[in-house]
Design an enzyme around this catalytic site. Structure first.
Site, PDB file in Angstrom:
ATOM      1  N   CYS A   1       0.857  -1.185   0.000  1.00 43.12           N
ATOM      2  CA  CYS A   1       0.000   0.000   0.000  1.00 43.12           C
ATOM      3  C   CYS A   1       0.893   1.235   0.000  1.00 43.12           C
ATOM      4  CB  CYS A   1      -0.898  -0.009   1.231  1.00 43.12           C
ATOM      5  SG  CYS A   1      -1.773   1.542   1.456  1.00 43.12           S
TER       6      CYS A   1
ATOM      7  N   CYS B   1      -0.433   6.515   6.839  1.00 45.04           N
ATOM      8  CA  CYS B   1      -1.826   6.300   7.250  1.00 45.04           C
ATOM      9  C   CYS B   1      -1.861   5.685   8.645  1.00 45.04           C
ATOM     10  CB  CYS B   1      -2.488   5.373   6.239  1.00 45.04           C
ATOM     11  SG  CYS B   1      -4.068   4.718   6.746  1.00 45.04           S
TER      12      CYS B   1
ATOM     13  N   CYS C   1      -8.314   2.010  -0.444  1.00 43.99           N
ATOM     14  CA  CYS C   1      -7.788   1.289   0.717  1.00 43.99           C
ATOM     15  C   CYS C   1      -7.947  -0.213   0.542  1.00 43.99           C
ATOM     16  CB  CYS C   1      -8.532   1.753   1.971  1.00 43.99           C
ATOM     17  SG  CYS C   1      -8.192   0.761   3.413  1.00 43.99           S
TER      18      CYS C   1
ATOM     19  N   GLN D   1     -21.451  -5.107  12.745  1.00 42.86           N
ATOM     20  CA  GLN D   1     -20.075  -5.607  12.726  1.00 42.86           C
ATOM     21  C   GLN D   1     -19.384  -5.242  11.415  1.00 42.86           C
ATOM     22  OE1 GLN D   1     -18.170  -7.209  14.897  1.00 42.86           O
ATOM     23  NE2 GLN D   1     -19.636  -7.436  16.559  1.00 42.86           N
TER      24      GLN D   1
ATOM     25  N   TYR E   1     -24.229  -5.949  27.273  1.00 45.00           N
ATOM     26  CA  TYR E   1     -23.551  -5.113  26.252  1.00 45.00           C
ATOM     27  C   TYR E   1     -23.953  -5.625  24.867  1.00 45.00           C
ATOM     28  CZ  TYR E   1     -20.534  -4.083  30.276  1.00 45.00           C
ATOM     29  OH  TYR E   1     -20.056  -3.759  31.504  1.00 45.00           O
TER      30      TYR E   1
ATOM     31  N   GLU F   1     -28.391  -3.167  27.042  1.00 45.97           N
ATOM     32  CA  GLU F   1     -27.567  -2.225  26.285  1.00 45.97           C
ATOM     33  C   GLU F   1     -27.905  -0.813  26.768  1.00 45.97           C
ATOM     34  OE1 GLU F   1     -25.153  -1.924  23.749  1.00 45.97           O
ATOM     35  OE2 GLU F   1     -25.636   0.206  23.935  1.00 45.97           O
TER      36      GLU F   1
ATOM     37  N   ASP G   1     -19.956  -8.657  26.278  1.00 45.44           N
ATOM     38  CA  ASP G   1     -19.154  -8.148  25.148  1.00 45.44           C
ATOM     39  C   ASP G   1     -18.882  -6.665  25.398  1.00 45.44           C
ATOM     40  OD1 ASP G   1     -17.934  -7.639  22.735  1.00 45.44           O
ATOM     41  OD2 ASP G   1     -19.722  -7.920  21.505  1.00 45.44           O
TER      42      ASP G   1
ATOM     43  N   CYS H   1     -12.507  -7.234  23.292  1.00 48.94           N
ATOM     44  CA  CYS H   1     -11.717  -6.559  22.250  1.00 48.94           C
ATOM     45  C   CYS H   1     -10.433  -5.995  22.846  1.00 48.94           C
ATOM     46  CB  CYS H   1     -12.540  -5.461  21.589  1.00 48.94           C
ATOM     47  SG  CYS H   1     -13.207  -4.267  22.743  1.00 48.94           S
TER      48      CYS H   1
HETATM   49  N1  SAH Z   1     -22.463  -7.343  21.317  1.00 51.13           N
HETATM   50  C1  SAH Z   1     -22.648  -6.355  20.300  1.00 51.13           C
HETATM   51  C2  SAH Z   1     -22.007  -4.989  20.590  1.00 51.13           C
HETATM   52  C3  SAH Z   1     -20.783  -4.945  21.420  1.00 51.13           C
HETATM   53  S1  SAH Z   1     -20.003  -3.380  21.499  1.00 51.13           S
HETATM   54  C4  SAH Z   1     -22.220  -6.885  18.948  1.00 51.13           C
HETATM   55  O1  SAH Z   1     -21.528  -7.891  18.848  1.00 51.13           O
HETATM   56  O2  SAH Z   1     -22.580  -6.278  17.945  1.00 51.13           O
HETATM   57  C5  SAH Z   1     -20.258  -2.953  23.187  1.00 51.13           C
HETATM   58  C6  SAH Z   1     -21.624  -2.365  23.477  1.00 51.13           C
HETATM   59  O3  SAH Z   1     -21.690  -2.052  24.873  1.00 51.13           O
HETATM   60  C7  SAH Z   1     -21.931  -1.070  22.749  1.00 51.13           C
HETATM   61  O4  SAH Z   1     -23.131  -1.212  22.053  1.00 51.13           O
HETATM   62  C8  SAH Z   1     -22.066  -0.026  23.878  1.00 51.13           C
HETATM   63  O5  SAH Z   1     -23.052   0.941  23.608  1.00 51.13           O
HETATM   64  C9  SAH Z   1     -22.474  -0.876  25.054  1.00 51.13           C
HETATM   65  N2  SAH Z   1     -22.165  -0.346  26.392  1.00 51.13           N
HETATM   66  C10 SAH Z   1     -21.120   0.417  26.761  1.00 51.13           C
HETATM   67  N3  SAH Z   1     -21.133   0.644  28.079  1.00 51.13           N
HETATM   68  C11 SAH Z   1     -22.221   0.003  28.572  1.00 51.13           C
HETATM   69  C12 SAH Z   1     -22.774  -0.145  29.886  1.00 51.13           C
HETATM   70  N4  SAH Z   1     -22.196   0.429  30.945  1.00 51.13           N
HETATM   71  N5  SAH Z   1     -23.872  -0.875  30.031  1.00 51.13           N
HETATM   72  C13 SAH Z   1     -24.464  -1.476  28.956  1.00 51.13           C
HETATM   73  N6  SAH Z   1     -23.985  -1.373  27.699  1.00 51.13           N
HETATM   74  C14 SAH Z   1     -22.884  -0.630  27.494  1.00 51.13           C
END
Ligand code: SAH
Length: 451
Positions: A71, A77, A159, A283, A312, A333, A381, A408
């Protein structure tokens, strides 16, 4: 060590941002663009109390895994960090990072870490791009990425991480700009109109959404842009204006107007349909997301009778893809729009055993505990900062048979796994999944079971 010193260095490790690290007189020296095992000479460009930063002067012994970056803007970048080493080696480094975190921070046996799940192709996977728009010195329209830790635009329509369709759209967009001359937005003066070109693509549906982010509500020639895209791009379904008049580096504003076509595009994930609008989360790497979700489902080990708690949950995707194997799904969420999307996604797929709570994960878990709800499986998550210790305690009180942790950030994950270990949960196994090839990120799916 002083600025401008030239030193010899052995690169022994790699940071999550893709910099090689070596030690000189006991101090860590970070040098971007190097690879583990290399002997180099570098110029010191910054010295602080705890570390120094160097720049390559000469690579004396190159790594056998070094490749020629394919690239032209790799160096400037801020997106990719691994384009100078082979993808196989990148996967090894990412897995090792998880092993190190699990051993050093968590105090567990690194053998619990399974093989990393790499992508079939490390290129072309991003189904979403948010490209700032500007002018170069000669007044030509440019669009691409910000340079590393800066807001200078690097022109890069093509990209490697994007699908080829985005490159074609960028070309059409630029030629349209040359005709209608929308004034690019200037962050410092807060003037100008056009901020970002924002693209989303349904990997399995082939549908494309184009959004213009404006410091205003309309732009000259918007219908003509739609016409151009319609004529030239198969799969083009929607042109949207997103209004962002704020003086902020948050990309999107709240208001959207559809110029042409649908308000959303649709894509499928693990056999379910999802509507994707400019503001909804989806995603970024479709194929790897399917692998990650399948693995999470395998670790959840549902048989059909269980209560599944998805903390989450975002727009509900992980839980919804498992809902047919559970008796009841509860998603939690904190962002209201995401909860609305999750409810909509359940309806879209005729899933009627799902409910979603808009709340902080810790508070919702406490309330469920107080109400005597006993989930059999809990999926978490969280964002990079991981879980707070109170939530880990509450999850333990909810007493699920299994916890599936999707992470992550392996450092905060390892810290949290240690607390789960003190709270009656055994770490069974972990699998790193490479959701973002060529960048520094790595995701991990973890199975914990009740002791
Ligand atoms: N599981 C989902 C998204 C994960 S990303 C997927 O795979 O698509 C993490 C998520 O946690 C986000 O949507 C964010 O808004 C949420 N989040 C962040 N802090 C939080 C909290 N204190 N309580 C509940 N959700 C929360």
């Amino acid at each position: 060590m002083r600025k401008n010193d030239i030193i010899s260095l052995e690169i022994s490790g790699m940071t999550s941002e893709g910099s090689g690290v070596g030690r000189h007189e006991g101090m860590a020296v970070f040098v971007a663009g190097t690879a583990i095992g290399e002997a180099i000479r570098c110029r010191i460009i910054k010295v602080s109390k705890k570390y120094a930063i160097g720049r390559i002067e000469e690579i004396i012994t190159p790594s056998p895994h070094r490749i020629k970056p394919d690239c032209p803007v790799f160096k400037s970048c801020g997106g990719c960090v691994f384009r100078h080493i082979s993808y196989d080696e990148e996967l090894k480094i990412k897995r090792q990072r998880v092993v190190d975190a699990v051993e050093r921070i968590g105090g567990f046996d690194g053998e619990l870490v399974e093989e990393i799940i790499g992508a079939k192709s490390p290129d072309g996977y991003r189904n979403k791009a948010q490209l700032p728009v500007g002018l170069d010195r000669n007044g030509n329209y440019i669009t691409g990425f910000y340079a590393y830790r800066s807001h200078r635009i690097i022109d890069c329509g093509g990209c490697k991480l994007q699908p080829e369709i985005f490159t074609r759209v960028v070309e059409i967009f630029k030629s349209w700009c040359e005709i209608y001359k929308p004034e690019p937005y200037n962050e410092e003066s807060h003037r100008g109109l056009i901020r970002h070109l924002y693209l989303r693509y349904g990997q399995s549906s082939g549908e494309l959404m184009v959004t213009l982010v404006l410091n205003g509500s309309r732009v000259n020639g918007e219908l003509e842009l739609a016409q151009l895209l319609k004529d030239k791009i198969e799969g083009f379904k929607s042109l949207i204006i997103n209004e962002n008049r704020e003086k902020t580096n948050v990309i999107l504003g709240r208001k959207c107007r559809t110029v042409w076509g649908k308000d959303y595009i649709t894509d499928t994930l693990c056999g379910l349909k999802f509507n994707i609008s400019p503001l909804s989360f989806f995603q970024v790497n479709h194929d790897q997301a399917e692998r990650l979700y399948s693995l999470a489902a395998e670790y959840a080990g549902l048989s059909g009778d269980e209560i599944l708690l998805d903390l989450y949950c975002g727009t509900g995707t992980i839980g919804l893809t498992m809902a047919n194997k559970a008796k009841r799904l509860i998603g939690v969420e904190v962002i209201p729009q995401a909860v609305e999307n999750a409810e909509e996604n359940a309806r879209l797929n005729n899933i009627d055993n799902a409910e979603f709570i808009c709340a902080d994960a810790s508070k919702a878990a406490e309330k469920l505990n107080a109400d005597g709800v006993n989930p059999d499986v809990v999926v978490v998550d969280p964002p990079r900062k991981g879980l707070n210790p109170e939530l880990i305690k509450t999850i333990a009180q909810l007493n699920p048979d299994r916890v599936v942790y999707v992470s992550c950030d392996c450092a905060t994950m390892a810290r949290d796994l240690k607390l789960f270990g003190e709270d009656n949960y055994t770490l069974k196994k972990l699998t790193p999944v490479d959701m973002f090839p060529r960048t520094g990120h790595v995701e991990t799916v973890v199975m914990l079971s009740h002791k």
